[in-house]
Design an enzyme around this catalytic site. Structure first.
Site, PDB file in Angstrom:
ATOM      1  N   SER A 191      36.454  31.002  40.205  1.00  0.00           N
ATOM      2  CA  SER A 191      37.266  31.335  39.031  1.00  0.00           C
ATOM      3  C   SER A 191      38.665  30.746  39.153  1.00  0.00           C
ATOM      4  O   SER A 191      39.282  30.812  40.222  1.00  0.00           O
ATOM      5  CB  SER A 191      37.352  32.862  38.913  1.00  0.00           C
ATOM      6  OG  SER A 191      38.115  33.212  37.783  1.00  0.00           O
ATOM      7  N   CYS A 215      42.365  54.357  40.150  1.00  0.00           N
ATOM      8  CA  CYS A 215      43.103  55.114  39.138  1.00  0.00           C
ATOM      9  C   CYS A 215      42.994  54.467  37.763  1.00  0.00           C
ATOM     10  O   CYS A 215      43.534  54.954  36.796  1.00  0.00           O
ATOM     11  CB  CYS A 215      44.565  55.267  39.543  1.00  0.00           C
ATOM     12  SG  CYS A 215      45.261  53.817  40.300  1.00  0.00           S
ATOM     13  N   HIS A 227      41.662  31.658  37.937  1.00  0.00           N
ATOM     14  CA  HIS A 227      42.884  32.461  38.103  1.00  0.00           C
ATOM     15  C   HIS A 227      43.015  33.091  39.485  1.00  0.00           C
ATOM     16  O   HIS A 227      44.044  33.700  39.783  1.00  0.00           O
ATOM     17  CB  HIS A 227      43.001  33.516  36.996  1.00  0.00           C
ATOM     18  CG  HIS A 227      42.088  34.692  37.122  1.00  0.00           C
ATOM     19  ND1 HIS A 227      42.514  35.901  37.602  1.00  0.00           N
ATOM     20  CD2 HIS A 227      40.777  34.863  36.827  1.00  0.00           C
ATOM     21  CE1 HIS A 227      41.507  36.764  37.573  1.00  0.00           C
ATOM     22  NE2 HIS A 227      40.438  36.156  37.107  1.00  0.00           N
ATOM     23  N   GLN A 279      36.912  34.721  45.882  1.00  0.00           N
ATOM     24  CA  GLN A 279      38.093  34.883  46.748  1.00  0.00           C
ATOM     25  C   GLN A 279      38.166  33.791  47.820  1.00  0.00           C
ATOM     26  O   GLN A 279      39.160  33.685  48.527  1.00  0.00           O
ATOM     27  CB  GLN A 279      38.065  36.257  47.443  1.00  0.00           C
ATOM     28  CG  GLN A 279      38.179  37.439  46.488  1.00  0.00           C
ATOM     29  CD  GLN A 279      39.572  37.597  45.889  1.00  0.00           C
ATOM     30  OE1 GLN A 279      40.552  37.024  46.371  1.00  0.00           O
ATOM     31  NE2 GLN A 279      39.660  38.368  44.821  1.00  0.00           N
TER      32      GLN A 279
END
Ligand SMILES: *Cc1c(COP(=O)(O)O)cnc(C)c1O
Length: 414
Positions: A211, A338, A213, A191
């Site tokens: 990373s 979730c 992406h 990040q």
């Protein structure tokens, strides 16, 4: 409602970013024109691909203050973390007798699963792992790491910025403690890299994962920085085969992806300062807008030590699932996992001591290079409307307003 906004709006840039069109453009020739295998050393197709990979290595090295030779390309940060953690454990393991561990590893409770799961695997294989508990502000300090150090510590792996909170750990200081104790230091900087200034020398990094992406590049490509001197870090390869990447990571290089990653790195370096300032202004507006419109709005994690593009906010007296349903036009993440079968609140928020209710009712809103002011105004209006609406329907909120102490109620079990 704010006008001129195309819905749905995307506020989930910590999950993945849009690939910059300039990155796509740089990649295109390597699909159909320069399609050589960089391992083909005896013809011009191979040489052209190899040259493109070399350029990307230089672009990434320039972004993080490394030497091009110190970059090893991977498929992304999940692979990068696995390679760094298992690769060090394999190389620096001690004999281990069953009574004594094969080595000790220090990490933190609120790391990404791509760090926690390799650590759990190593525990099964005879390593000891300490999972540091962050402060209520979400930060891992150098002092916490120093206290956890043992004679047999072989690796410290602490992420630079947390993906759910945006909080920034004391990475250069942790690196200094590791250097002092001659322990290898790995940081998952997925990040961080491309968004914040990074210098592996100044910041005392031995191994660093990133990373494509998460930094406006393509998915399925990333890399690790592997220090080559003072000290030279050695890794046991986790993928074996053709011996690419100096034997550390075999497999034909993902040339198009690597070219895209390199271009993304170059753009991040050029636009870092302006992106940072713009994102910080948007984030501040979002937090102020929501806090001024409603009560019981809690920003999770340290208020200052945070990336400019992420905010994690809990809304009291609101049920998380209902909130996500009511703001379908806003693509973001929730503190309720979730995705899994069970409705577990986020382990990251729990590690900060945040209760289940507030963890469930939290949103992670993460901005990116294309987020506009109009989208932020839209998000403020929409979330405020949804929270107020859900609170109107909430018996708990009614009771609270009537001055009833909810925690003192004895719920009747049937
Ligand atoms: C996204 C992310 C990962 C996983 O990266 P991939 O390239 O998608 O495998 C690991 N760590 C952190 C902190 C991340 O944000």
């Amino acid at each position: 409602m704010a006008q001129n906004v195309k819905t749905p709006i995307y506020l989930d840039n910590a999950a993945t970013t849009r690939c910059d069109p300039r990155v796509v453009e740089a990649m295109l020739p390597y699909f159909t024109e320069e399609y050589g295998n960089p391992g083909s050393r005896n013809h011009r197709f191979g040489w052209a691909s190899e040259a493109a990979v070399d350029t990307a290595r230089e672009q990434i090295a320039a972004l993080i203050g490394a030497q091009p030779k110190e970059i090893v390309f991977t498929s992304g940060s999940t692979e990068g973390n696995n390679l760094a953690i298992k690769g060090v454990a394999g190389m620096y393991a001690k004999a281990g007798t069953g009574q004594t561990a094969r080595g000790h590893i220090i990490t933190a409770m609120h790391e990404h699963k791509a760090t926690l799961d390799p650590c759990k695997r190593l525990q099964k294989e005879g390593f000891d792992v300490t999972y540091l508990e962050p402060g209520a502000d979400g930060i891992i300090t150098a002092e916490m790491v120093r206290k956890a150090m043992r004679e047999d510590t072989i690796l410290v792996t602490i992420m630079w910025a947390n993906n759910e909170l945006g909080t920034i750990n004391e990475v250069p200081e942790i690196g200094a403690v590791c250097r002092e104790k001659s322990v290898i230091f790995h940081t998952d900087a997925t990040q961080w890299v491309g968004k914040m200034p990074t210098d592996v020398e100044r910041d005392n990094i031995d191994l660093m994962t990133f990373s494509g992406h998460k930094m406006y590049g393509p998915k399925g490509v990333g890399g690790i920085y592997v220090r080559r001197r003072r000290p030279r870090v050695r890794l046991v390869a986790q993928i074996e085969g053709g011996g690419q990447e100096r034997g550390i990571r075999s497999g034909t290089l993902n040339v198009t992806g690597i070219v895209g990653l390199g271009k993304a790195a170059e753009l991040c370096k050029q636009e870092m300062d302006s992106d940072q300032q713009r994102l910080l202004a948007l984030r501040n507006r979002l937090e102020t807008g929501l806090s001024e419109a409603m009560e019981h709005v809690h920003v999770n994690g340290h208020r200052e030590r945070r990336l400019p593009n992420i905010t994690n906010i809990s809304f009291g007296f609101v049920e998380g699932e209902g909130l996500m349903m009511a703001i379908k036009d806003i693509c973001c993440s929730s503190g309720s996992a979730c995705t899994s079968a069970s409705l577990e609140p986020s382990y990251v928020l729990k590690s900060l001591g945040i209760g289940d209710d507030l963890a469930h009712s939290s949103l992670r809103l993460s901005m990116g290079r294309w987020t506009t002011e109009a989208e932020i105004e839209f998000a403020i209006e929409k979330i405020t409307w949804a929270v107020n609406h859900l609170r109107d329907l909430s018996p708990l909120y009614d009771m609270y307003k009537e001055g009833i102490d909810i925690n003192a109620i004895e719920w009747q079990n049937h």
